[in-house]
Design a protein around this motif. Structure first.
Motif, short mmCIF file in Angstrom:
data_model
loop_
_atom_site.label_atom_id
_atom_site.label_comp_id
_atom_site.label_asym_id
_atom_site.label_seq_id
_atom_site.Cartn_x
_atom_site.Cartn_y
_atom_site.Cartn_z
N LEU A 47 0.83 -1.19 0.00
CA LEU A 47 0.00 0.00 0.00
C LEU A 47 0.88 1.25 0.00
N THR A 48 0.37 2.30 -0.61
CA THR A 48 1.07 3.59 -0.57
C THR A 48 0.78 4.24 0.79
N ASP A 49 1.51 5.30 1.09
CA ASP A 49 1.27 6.01 2.35
C ASP A 49 -0.17 6.52 2.44
N ASP A 50 -0.72 7.02 1.33
CA ASP A 50 -2.10 7.52 1.33
C ASP A 50 -3.09 6.39 1.65
N GLU A 51 -2.83 5.21 1.09
CA GLU A 51 -3.71 4.07 1.36
C GLU A 51 -3.57 3.61 2.81
N VAL A 52 -2.36 3.68 3.35
CA VAL A 52 -2.15 3.31 4.76
C VAL A 52 -2.89 4.29 5.65
N VAL A 53 -2.87 5.58 5.31
CA VAL A 53 -3.61 6.58 6.08
C VAL A 53 -5.10 6.27 6.04
N THR A 54 -5.61 5.82 4.90
CA THR A 54 -7.02 5.46 4.78
C THR A 54 -7.35 4.31 5.72
N VAL A 55 -6.49 3.29 5.78
CA VAL A 55 -6.72 2.15 6.67
C VAL A 55 -6.68 2.60 8.12
N VAL A 88 -3.79 6.58 20.13
CA VAL A 88 -2.57 6.05 19.52
C VAL A 88 -2.65 6.21 18.01
N LEU A 89 -3.78 5.87 17.42
CA LEU A 89 -3.95 5.95 15.97
C LEU A 89 -3.89 7.38 15.47
N THR A 90 -4.37 8.32 16.27
CA THR A 90 -4.37 9.73 15.88
C THR A 90 -2.96 10.23 15.61
N ASP A 91 -1.97 9.66 16.30
CA ASP A 91 -0.57 10.05 16.08
C ASP A 91 -0.11 9.79 14.64
N TYR A 92 -0.77 8.87 13.95
CA TYR A 92 -0.34 8.49 12.60
C TYR A 92 -1.20 9.12 11.50
#
Length: 151
Positions: A47-55, A88-92
Motif C-alpha cells: 500500500l502507498t502512504d495515502d492508502e495506509v492513512v485510509t486504513v 494512539v492511531l491519531t498520532d499516525y
C-alpha cells in the motif's frame, strides 16, 4: 515499503521494549489491517502512504464508534480502552482540518460543481472527498455540505 508502515513497525518495537500494552496491541491490530488490505483481491501489493492513512482512519473510526457504543451500554472501562487506542492511531493520521478550512474547501467544491440544493450533495461530496483525504471525519464533511447547500 511505505514510510508510514515502516514507522508503525519501528514504533511497535519501541512500544514492546517500553511494555506499553495499549500501544503494542493497537499498532499490531493496525499492521494486521494493513496486511489484510494488501493481500485482499487478486493483486497482492504494497500500500502507498495515502492508502495506509485510509486504513488507519478506518481503524480510528471503528474505535470512536465502539467507544460511543460502550458508553451507551454503561461500559465505561471498555470505552476508555477504545479511546486510548484511538489516541494512539491519531498520532499516525494527518492533522485535522479546522472548521474554517473545511468551510472553504466545501465552498470551493460547491462553486466548482455549480450545485444549488441538497439534492446535489452527492456531486459535491465526490469533489470534496479526495481533497480532504483523511483530514476530516465524513460526518463533519457531509454536515458542512448540507449546511452550505441548504442556505
Amino acid at each position: 515499503m511505505s514510510e508510514l508502515k515502516e514507522r508503525l513497525r519501528s514504533d511497535l518495537t519501541t512500544a514492546m521494549k517500553a511494555r506499553d500494552e495499549v500501544r503494542v496491541s493497537t499498532i499490531r491490530m493496525t499492521l494486521s489491517a494493513i496486511n489484510t488490505e494488501e493481500v485482499a483481491g487478486e493483486s497482492h501489493r504494497e500500500l502507498t502512504d495515502d492508502e495506509v492513512v485510509t486504513v488507519i482512519g478506518r481503524e480510528s473510526k471503528k474505535r470512536r464508534e465502539s467507544a460511543e457504543a460502550f458508553d451507551g451500554a454503561g461500559r465505561s472501562e471498555l470505552a476508555d480502552r477504545e479511546r486510548a487506542e484511538q489516541a494512539v492511531l491519531t498520532d499516525y493520521l494527518p492533522a485535522q482540518l479546522s472548521d474554517a478550512e473545511l468551510t472553504e474547501l466545501v465552498a470551493a467544491a460547491i462553486a466548482e460543481t455549480g450545485a444549488e440544493g441538497p439534492k446535489q450533495m452527492g456531486q459535491v461530496m465526490k469533489v470534496v472527498q479526495p481533497r480532504i483525504a483523511g483530514r476530516a471525519d465524513g460526518r463533519r464533511v457531509s454536515g458542512e455540505v448540507k449546511r452550505q447547500l441548504s442556505s
